[in-house]
Scaffold this active site. Sequence first.
Site, PDB file in Angstrom:
ATOM      1  N   ALA A 156       0.852  -1.187   0.000  1.00 44.10           N
ATOM      2  CA  ALA A 156       0.000   0.000   0.000  1.00 44.10           C
ATOM      3  C   ALA A 156       0.890   1.240   0.000  1.00 44.10           C
ATOM      4  O   ALA A 156       1.852   1.323   0.761  1.00 44.10           O
ATOM      5  CB  ALA A 156      -0.905   0.010   1.222  1.00 44.10           C
ATOM      6  N   LYS A 157       0.562   2.189  -0.858  1.00 44.51           N
ATOM      7  CA  LYS A 157       1.304   3.457  -0.882  1.00 44.51           C
ATOM      8  C   LYS A 157       0.603   4.401   0.102  1.00 44.51           C
ATOM      9  O   LYS A 157      -0.216   5.243  -0.280  1.00 44.51           O
ATOM     10  CB  LYS A 157       1.343   4.035  -2.297  1.00 44.51           C
ATOM     11  CG  LYS A 157       2.341   5.176  -2.480  1.00 44.51           C
ATOM     12  CD  LYS A 157       2.425   5.554  -3.948  1.00 44.51           C
ATOM     13  CE  LYS A 157       3.358   6.745  -4.169  1.00 44.51           C
ATOM     14  NZ  LYS A 157       4.774   6.401  -3.918  1.00 44.51           N
ATOM     15  N   ALA A 158       0.919   4.207   1.370  1.00 42.02           N
ATOM     16  CA  ALA A 158       0.246   4.927   2.452  1.00 42.02           C
ATOM     17  C   ALA A 158       1.166   5.986   3.040  1.00 42.02           C
ATOM     18  O   ALA A 158       2.380   5.795   3.130  1.00 42.02           O
ATOM     19  CB  ALA A 158      -0.178   3.948   3.546  1.00 42.02           C
ATOM     20  N   TYR A 162       5.699   6.477   4.864  1.00 43.33           N
ATOM     21  CA  TYR A 162       6.730   7.427   4.488  1.00 43.33           C
ATOM     22  C   TYR A 162       7.368   8.129   5.688  1.00 43.33           C
ATOM     23  O   TYR A 162       8.291   8.921   5.518  1.00 43.33           O
ATOM     24  CB  TYR A 162       6.179   8.411   3.447  1.00 43.33           C
ATOM     25  CG  TYR A 162       6.098   7.725   2.100  1.00 43.33           C
ATOM     26  CD1 TYR A 162       7.083   7.907   1.140  1.00 43.33           C
ATOM     27  CD2 TYR A 162       5.074   6.823   1.824  1.00 43.33           C
ATOM     28  CE1 TYR A 162       7.043   7.233  -0.068  1.00 43.33           C
ATOM     29  CE2 TYR A 162       5.017   6.136   0.624  1.00 43.33           C
ATOM     30  CZ  TYR A 162       6.009   6.346  -0.319  1.00 43.33           C
ATOM     31  OH  TYR A 162       5.974   5.666  -1.506  1.00 43.33           O
TER      32      TYR A 162
END
Length: 314
Positions: A156-158, A162
Site C-alpha cells: 500500500a502506498k500509504a 513514508y
Amino acid sequence: MPIQKTEKIWHNGKLIPWDEATIHVMSHVVHYGSSVFEGVRCYAPPSGPAIFRAEEHMQRLLDSAKIYRIELDYNVNDLVTAMADVVKANGVWPCYLRPIVFRGYGEAGVHPQKTPTETYIINFPWGKYLQGAGDGVDVCVSSWTRLAPNTLPAMAKAGANYMNSQLIKMEAVANGYVEGIALDNNGYVSEGSGENIFVVRNGVLLTAPLGNSVLPGITRDCVLKIARDLGIPVVEQGIPREMLYIGDELFFTGTAAEVTPIRSVDKITVGKGGIGPITTKIQREFFAIVRGEKADRFNWLTSVEVGSKQPVGV
C-alpha cells in the site's frame, strides 16, 4: 524542491481554488497518518500533454485504499478523468500529479468510525527528483530497516509508510549522500526511500521481489517490460547487501526518480563509476517513449485534450 502553486485543485468531484484546499487540524489523517496517495507524471510529447500510466496509478490508489478499508466513491475511470481535468484547468505540463485520499474531520480515536473520506488531486511543475551528477548519484545503505511483514503493508502506498522513508532519506542527506537504500527485516535489499532498485550483474538485470517489503512500482514494471523487450535477462530474487558493492551497474526507478543511475554505494564505486550500458539502454528507451520520440507501444500514455493551450510547466 519548493511547490509551485497552480490555480485549481480537484476535491471530491469539483475543481476548487488552490487556497481553499484546506483541512481541519482535527482531521484523522493529521493525528494518525490515515492517507494513501500516488505520484504521477504528466509528460509533454509533441502531440500534447500525456499522463504516464494513469490507469495503473489510479488502480494502485484504489488498492491501497482497500487495504486500509477506506471507501471511495470513485472508480479508476473517474480518477483518470479527474487528473486530466486538473491538467487542462491549470494549463500546466509537464507536471507532477498528486492524488491523495485521506480520512478527514469526524471523530477522534484510532478507529476511524464516522470519519469522512476526502479525495484531492493536485498538479504542479516539478523537475528532476534525485539531484546529482549526470553519471549517477551517491547513496548509502541505511541503518533503518524497511517495514517488516505484518507491521504496515508495503504494497500500500500509504502516508504512514513514508515516516520510515523520511528517516532513511534524512539520515542519508545528513551523511552527505543523495539517497539511502533500506534492507528488509531479513537483511536483503528492499528499496530506496521512494524508489525501487535494480542491479546489473554479468549482463543480468536483478531486482527484489515484492516479498522483500517492496512497493509494486509502476516504473519498476516499465523497466521489466523494456528489459524483456530488449532481450535483457531479468531475474526477481532476494539481493544480499554485498551485491550492491559488486554489481556492474545499479539504478533507481520511480515515477519521481524515473530511471536514475547510482554511482556509488557507501563510497564504493559501482562498476566504472558512470552510467553503464544496460542502464543507458533502458533509460534511453524509457524517455524516448514518454517524451513521444518513439511509439507508445506499451500504451503507457493517456492524452489530455487541452485545445490550443500551450505548456507552462518546467
